[in-house]
Design an enzyme around this catalytic site. Structure first.
Site, PDB file in Angstrom:
ATOM      1  N   GLY A 264       0.819  -1.206   0.000  1.00 55.22           N
ATOM      2  CA  GLY A 264       0.000   0.000   0.000  1.00 55.22           C
ATOM      3  C   GLY A 264       0.850   1.252   0.000  1.00 55.22           C
ATOM      4  N   VAL A 265       0.178   2.397  -0.032  1.00 52.53           N
ATOM      5  CA  VAL A 265       0.859   3.688  -0.110  1.00 52.53           C
ATOM      6  C   VAL A 265       1.161   4.196   1.290  1.00 52.53           C
ATOM      7  CG1 VAL A 265       0.707   6.013  -1.035  1.00 52.53           C
ATOM      8  CG2 VAL A 265      -0.479   4.155  -2.169  1.00 52.53           C
ATOM      9  N   GLY A 266       2.243   4.953   1.429  1.00 57.51           N
ATOM     10  CA  GLY A 266       2.505   5.632   2.691  1.00 57.51           C
ATOM     11  C   GLY A 266       3.812   5.199   3.326  1.00 57.51           C
ATOM     12  N   VAL A 268       4.581   3.818   6.351  1.00 60.41           N
ATOM     13  CA  VAL A 268       4.697   2.499   6.975  1.00 60.41           C
ATOM     14  C   VAL A 268       4.865   1.428   5.903  1.00 60.41           C
ATOM     15  CG1 VAL A 268       3.511   0.750   8.355  1.00 60.41           C
ATOM     16  CG2 VAL A 268       3.431   3.146   9.056  1.00 60.41           C
ATOM     17  N   GLU A 289      -0.080  -1.249  -7.006  1.00 55.85           N
ATOM     18  CA  GLU A 289      -0.684  -0.019  -7.544  1.00 55.85           C
ATOM     19  C   GLU A 289       0.388   1.032  -7.784  1.00 55.85           C
ATOM     20  OE1 GLU A 289      -4.684   0.496  -5.009  1.00 55.85           O
ATOM     21  OE2 GLU A 289      -2.832   0.435  -3.867  1.00 55.85           O
TER      22      GLU A 289
END
Length: 499
Positions: A264-266, A268, A289
């Site tokens: 996922g994005v971000g 962490v 993605e």
């Protein structure tokens, strides 16, 4: 240089200033724009639209994007009252505040569903597709910039197309895209991808030049976000996850080079992916993605062979170097439409290891990834559901506490459900790993409390669990409806979940 960017002769008389292009937008229109985690989104025309809003015009536009976009689009259109409705995912503070204040309507959607809804007509007519490109081909084909997202679907379905050619985006991006669009049922065929690096489409978005009503030149760069430094908690989570993956290899449930990775994005998520750099794993493949900083680091370290995504979400401090050295990455990266990058069929076929971030997790493995205290929207579910529901392994990471230990990320019951216990395999915090596969709800509860909970909250969670086991008539998934959300209620009333 402009000849290299605009190669279609019939479009040269449609070059105009942003303010002229902005006049095509009428009240109540539905607009599809490029952009995904803010990369490759239009900038000049939205800023011109915002000027109309500052003069008092109420256009009440519906804005559909790929995912989150930058301030020039989301922020400015909300602040100036141009935007009325938004789909499917956002990260902008002004948009978030307007959503939570009820000023704009928002539906949080699975990202793989959005392009289908556009094609099926569920959103109604798409009036204008507004997309960023690095160039337009001789035949009108649009060469995207740093993201694809839903751009190809919007171009296909819109009545009119407006293209922003962004000269700050390097022409070297040409050739890195793979545009393929599935047909609607009953004519849909299998998507012929069996390996992350396979190409199945064109390197441009097909477009009849008659549909393009305006071409705007701009040089405004993407406003991506810096990645936070990797802290001790992130290092611990990465270490726990890598040890778990090593054991899966030892048990012959994963090959030595794992299976294709999604993250996922971000910060962490980026930190967890970055932890693989120091691991023993090699020849990694990424099917995700976003292609973010850690993915480039894995390629630089010789750990990853290939990365497929729908956007380059590179931090500002890294972006110039990425552009300057793009030739080094060009044969190792690929951008697809999000209808393909997030497609359940492909995720299941490739056996993706999905790694996403949770806001909170409850005793039985349900995950909230979108709302604070049950009703305050943060960003949205994004693509996490697309991958979680279809992955070979679905993994969620979260720090066990927040707000100086005033909030536990492990709670009796999540205050909002995004991913149910049926879709969640593994929970990772800085405290450890909970492998939930094959466990009954009661066994899940004990495993999560023992392995993932912060010491400050372990005893209170055990107390809750023993209480509901004793007093609940039904023992399969015991809960106290009176006490299940009491931790959230206590925080809202006192500022802490602690008694």
């Amino acid at each position: 240089m402009l000849k290299e960017r605009l190669r279609c002769e019939v479009l040269k008389n449609r070059v105009m200033e942003p303010e002229q292009a902005a006049q095509f937008f009428k009240k109540g229109m539905t607009i599809g724009t490029s952009g995904f985690t803010p990369a490759g989104y239009p900038k000049a025309v939205p800023l011109a639209l915002a000027k109309r809003g500052k003069k008092g015009e109420k256009l009440d536009l519906t804005i559909i994007t790929g995912a989150s976009v930058g301030e020039e689009l989301d922020g400015e259109l909300v602040k100036t009252g141009i935007m009325k409705r938004r789909y499917p995912y956002q990260t902008n503070k002004a948009v978030r505040d307007a959503i939570n204040q009820g000023k704009i309507e928002y539906e949080d959607m699975h990202l793989s569903h959005t392009p289908q809804w556009v094609k099926y007509g569920f959103f109604g007519k798409i009036d204008i597709a507004l997309v960023e490109a690095v160039a337009i081909r001789e035949d009108g084909g649009i060469i995207p910039s740093t993201s694809v997202g839903n751009s190809n679907v919007f171009v296909e379905m819109a009545d009119k197309v407006i293209v922003e050619i962004n000269t700050s985006q390097p022409l070297a991006l040409e050739g890195v895209h793979d545009i393929y669009s599935p047909k609607n049922p009953p004519n849909r065929e299998p998507i012929p991808i069996t390996k992350p690096h396979q190409r199945i489409g064109t390197n441009y978005i097909p477009c009849n030049p008659k549909k393009i009503v305006a071409v705007v030149f701009t040089d405004i760069p993407d406003k991506t976000r810096e990645v936070a430094p990797i802290d001790e908690n992130a290092k611990k989570m990465a270490s726990h996850l890598i040890e778990f993956l090593k054991k899966e290899v030892e048990l012959k449930r994963l090959p030595k080079n794992l299976l294709p990775l999604q993250s996922g994005v971000g910060s962490v998520a980026n930190a967890v992916l970055a932890g693989l750099i120091e691991s023993e794993f090699e020849d990694l493949m990424i099917y995700s993605e976003v292609i973010q900083d850690a993915a480039l680091d894995l390629i630089d370290a010789g750990k990853a062979k290939f990365a497929s995504g729908t956007s380059f979400t590179i931090s500002p401090s890294r972006l110039k170097n990425f552009y300057d050295n793009f030739d080094k990455y060009k044969d190792k990266v690929l951008l697809r439409p999000q209808e393909i990058s997030n497609n359940p069929e492909i995720i299941r076929r490739l056996g993706i290891i999905a790694m996403n971030t949770a806001i909170e997790v409850d005793l039985y493995g349900n995950v909230n990834s979108s709302n604070i205290m049950g009703s305050r929207m943060m960003n949205g579910i994004g693509g996490s559901g697309d991958f979680t529901r279809n992955a070979y392994l679905s993994i969620f990471t979260t720090v066990s506490v927040a707000k100086n230990r005033k909030i536990s990320s492990i709670v009796p019951m999540v205050s909002h459900h995004d991913h149910t216990e049926h879709d969640v395999d593994i929970i990772v915090t800085e405290q450890g790993v909970a492998d939930l596969r094959g466990l009954s709800p009661k066994e899940r509860a004990k495993t999560i409390i023992e392995n993932c909970t912060h010491p400050d909250y372990k005893e209170p969670l055990l107390e809750y669990y023993h209480d509901v086991m004793k007093n609940c008539i039904y023992k399969h998934t015991p809960h106290s409806l009176e006490k299940a959300l009491s931790w959230h209620k206590r925080f809202l009333e006192t500022g802490t979940m602690k008694k």
